[in-house]
Structure formats: C-alpha cells, structure tokens
Write an enzyme that holds these catalytic residues in place. Structure first.
Site, PDB file in Angstrom:
ATOM      1  N   TYR A   1     -24.204 -22.975 -41.157  1.00 47.67           N
ATOM      2  CA  TYR A   1     -23.141 -22.189 -41.782  1.00 47.67           C
ATOM      3  C   TYR A   1     -22.281 -23.025 -42.728  1.00 47.67           C
ATOM      4  O   TYR A   1     -22.340 -22.859 -43.944  1.00 47.67           O
ATOM      5  CB  TYR A   1     -22.262 -21.545 -40.701  1.00 47.67           C
ATOM      6  CG  TYR A   1     -22.968 -20.471 -39.913  1.00 47.67           C
ATOM      7  CD1 TYR A   1     -22.971 -19.148 -40.342  1.00 47.67           C
ATOM      8  CD2 TYR A   1     -23.646 -20.780 -38.741  1.00 47.67           C
ATOM      9  CE1 TYR A   1     -23.630 -18.169 -39.625  1.00 47.67           C
ATOM     10  CE2 TYR A   1     -24.306 -19.814 -38.010  1.00 47.67           C
ATOM     11  CZ  TYR A   1     -24.304 -18.498 -38.461  1.00 47.67           C
ATOM     12  OH  TYR A   1     -24.966 -17.534 -37.758  1.00 47.67           O
TER      13      TYR A   1
ATOM     14  N   TYR B   1     -32.450 -18.199 -43.337  1.00 48.75           N
ATOM     15  CA  TYR B   1     -31.415 -18.498 -42.348  1.00 48.75           C
ATOM     16  C   TYR B   1     -31.805 -19.706 -41.501  1.00 48.75           C
ATOM     17  O   TYR B   1     -32.922 -19.786 -40.982  1.00 48.75           O
ATOM     18  CB  TYR B   1     -31.201 -17.281 -41.438  1.00 48.75           C
ATOM     19  CG  TYR B   1     -30.210 -17.531 -40.324  1.00 48.75           C
ATOM     20  CD1 TYR B   1     -28.848 -17.566 -40.578  1.00 48.75           C
ATOM     21  CD2 TYR B   1     -30.646 -17.759 -39.025  1.00 48.75           C
ATOM     22  CE1 TYR B   1     -27.936 -17.813 -39.562  1.00 48.75           C
ATOM     23  CE2 TYR B   1     -29.746 -18.003 -37.997  1.00 48.75           C
ATOM     24  CZ  TYR B   1     -28.394 -18.031 -38.280  1.00 48.75           C
ATOM     25  OH  TYR B   1     -27.495 -18.275 -37.270  1.00 48.75           O
TER      26      TYR B   1
ATOM     27  N   LYS C   1     -15.667 -17.613 -34.284  1.00 47.16           N
ATOM     28  CA  LYS C   1     -15.850 -16.478 -33.378  1.00 47.16           C
ATOM     29  C   LYS C   1     -14.736 -16.398 -32.340  1.00 47.16           C
ATOM     30  O   LYS C   1     -14.510 -15.335 -31.746  1.00 47.16           O
ATOM     31  CB  LYS C   1     -17.211 -16.569 -32.685  1.00 47.16           C
ATOM     32  CG  LYS C   1     -18.405 -16.709 -33.637  1.00 47.16           C
ATOM     33  CD  LYS C   1     -18.445 -15.631 -34.696  1.00 47.16           C
ATOM     34  CE  LYS C   1     -19.723 -15.653 -35.526  1.00 47.16           C
ATOM     35  NZ  LYS C   1     -19.862 -16.837 -36.392  1.00 47.16           N
TER      36      LYS C   1
END
Length: 334
Positions: free
Chosen positions: A289, A263, A49
C-alpha cells in the site's frame, strides 16, 4: 445531529502526528511534503483500519455481536487489526483469506499471517483468489447463527458507510492540525484500495468546507473502476451523515499508473520509494500500500503535478509487517 458519528470505541489516545519530511522534500526538489503517521494508530502494529474499526466495532457491540468476521488477502492489515480489536473487546474473530493470485499460499508465512495466529484467530479459512469473499463470510456467519452465536460481518478493508466515518474524523483532525500549525494542506495523497479511506477523507473535508484535494494512488484496479468504487461509497457515506447534494464527482481522483502488474505484486518504483523514505526520513513504508502510494507521490512530483509552494500531506496507512515477507526485495544482491 447524526449520533452515529459519536458512537465509537477509542483505540488511539490522541491525534496521530504530522511530521515535515524536509530531507525527502529537498531530495525531490518539489513541494513541501509532510506525513500523517496513521501507522502509529492504536491496536497491534497500527494502520488506517484502526480508525474504521473504532466505528465498526462500536456498531457490532451495539448490535450484541459476539464474533467479528472479516476478510482480506493472506497478509491483510485489515484482518490483523480486526482481530486485535476483537481481542481488545473480548470478542471472537474468524477470518476469510484470499490466497495469492501469483505464487503459492504458505501457511507458515511471517508478517501479518504470523500475527493472525499469535493473536488467536478462532478460525482462518483460506480460499482461492477467484472466490467471492463476502459469500464465504456468509457461510461462516450462518454456521455461527445455527450454533446460537451472533456474528457481525465487516467487509474488505472495513469500507462501508460506518467504517468511512473513521476517515471523516481523520479529515477533521487534519484540519485542526493544519490550523494549529498554520499550514493548510493543498493535497492529501493516500493509497486507495477498498475505498473507505479516500471516501471518508473527501466527505470529511466537504463537511468542513475545506479546499484540500484528495488524490488516491491505486493499489489495484484501473482508474475508471477505482473512481467509480470510491464515488459510490462516498455518496453512500454522504447520505449517511446528511451531506446529500454536497458531493461533486470530480472530487474523486485516482492514479492507476503505479499499480504495476497487479495487487501486492512488487514494482521497481515501489522498491525505490520504500528505500528513499527509509534512507532520508527513517520511516518504514510497506510493499503493498504505502510503498506504491509513495511511488505515486514521487512520480507526480517528478512530473510537475504540484507547485513548489504547495503543501502535500502523505497519509501513512501502516502495513510495515508486510516488509518482512519480502526481504529479498530490499537486501543487497549477492
């Protein structure tokens, strides 16, 4: 020229390294695997990010914002890094966090949630998993506007046209490193969630007329939904930078077989992948992730998806603080 591509903050002093994973490659008996260390990007504890925020924060400052508002899960890497960027720029930051779909929300949680408090988030709003996070951010923004302040809203994962420019730049960086090392990469494998990283990479390789294929390993959603999400953002990003008509839908490839129950819900394959990379290469992945993305890469290698002569680059998108929220997954059973 599209000047937007040059309007960014700089949070990392140079390119992140690419390292050859020789021991992992030997262990798997497949292609040559390397890793792009975007876990070493700037801002607090690094992660993908940061590249998106270089463009998003520059846009916020250009618009005169005094407060960043963003959203994510309670252990969001994106929220951590957005807050860190706000601190760096002297801006305030408010977070909307989605409570876990399974299990209880723990306000005393470690990992990224601890860092939200340490970095000094102005406000943390925790909402139930079924809430519309964008709508909740709008509520905070309107309250700030009424107080005479200027909020700038950043979507989940920083994944819009502006944020995707960060991974267009990364694709160009990879191409330069490939040229310098005489190692063209046949594939880049990355986790795909909000879609900006994968869309930006594909757009960046297209801009360079590269033959590198990008495979996204889903951390949520089924394959059809994720590919549609990435393609829509890819097309918007392409239009933003003047690549209209140069994008092929088949360039978007997502693998949904490694998500597991949902998730952020652990899988055996993820645990194996995290342990294998730690024990062969001394590199930490995360359970949400990169652990699932590496499980996907390992699964594809074992299935024979790649040739022995292929060069595969795994993009490490960061997130290791989340390891410390689930120590029971990796400690010996007693």
């Amino acid at each position: 020229m599209k000047p937007i591509r040059y309007e960014r903050k700089i949070y990392t002093p140079g390119p992140t390294p690419i390292e050859r994973l020789s021991r992992l490659s030997k262990e798997l008996g497949g292609p040559t695997i390397s890793i792009k260390r975007d876990d070493l990007l700037g801002l607090t504890a690094g992660g993908n990010k940061t590249r998106k925020l270089e463009y998003l924060v520059a846009d916020a400052i250009r618009q005169g914002a005094d407060t960043l508002i963003t959203c994510g899960a309670v252990q969001s890497n994106h929220c951590r890094l957005t807050l860190a960027a706000a601190v760096r720029e002297g801006l305030r930051c408010q977070l909307v966090l989605s409570a876990p779909e399974t299990g209880d929300y723990n306000p005393q949680a470690s990992g990224n949630h601890l860092l939200f408090h340490l970095l000094g988030a102005e406000k943390i709003e925790v909402v139930s998993a079924d809430k519309d996070l964008l709508a909740e951010m709008d509520v905070l923004a309107e309250s700030l506007r009424k107080a005479g302040r200027k909020p700038y809203l950043i979507p989940v994962g920083g994944s819009n046209e502006v944020g995707s420019l960060g991974y267009m730049a990364c694709a160009e960086e990879i191409e330069q490193q490939a040229w310098e090392s005489c190692t063209p990469y046949d594939y880049v494998v990355t986790a795909t969630g909000s879609g900006g990283t994968q869309a930006g990479l594909i757009a960046g390789f297209a801009a360079r007329q590269s033959g590198t294929k990008v495979i996204g390993v889903n951390v949520s959603r089924d394959r059809a939904a994720q590919e549609a999400k990435v393609l829509e953002l890819l097309q918007r990003t392409a239009a933003w930078v003047g690549l209209e008509g140069q994008i092929q839908p088949e360039w978007v490839q997502c693998e949904d077989r490694f998500v597991g129950p949902g998730y952020a819900i652990p899988t055996e394959e993820m645990v194996e992948a995290v342990q294998l990379v730690a024990r062969t290469e001394g590199i930490l992945l995360d359970p949400v992730y990169t652990g699932k993305a590496m499980a996907g890469l390992i699964g594809l290698v074992r299935e024979g998806r790649f040739g022995r002569d292929d060069h595969v680059l795994f993009l490490h998108t960061g997130g290791s603080p989340a390891l410390y929220t689930v120590p029971e997954l990796f400690l010996p059973k007693v």
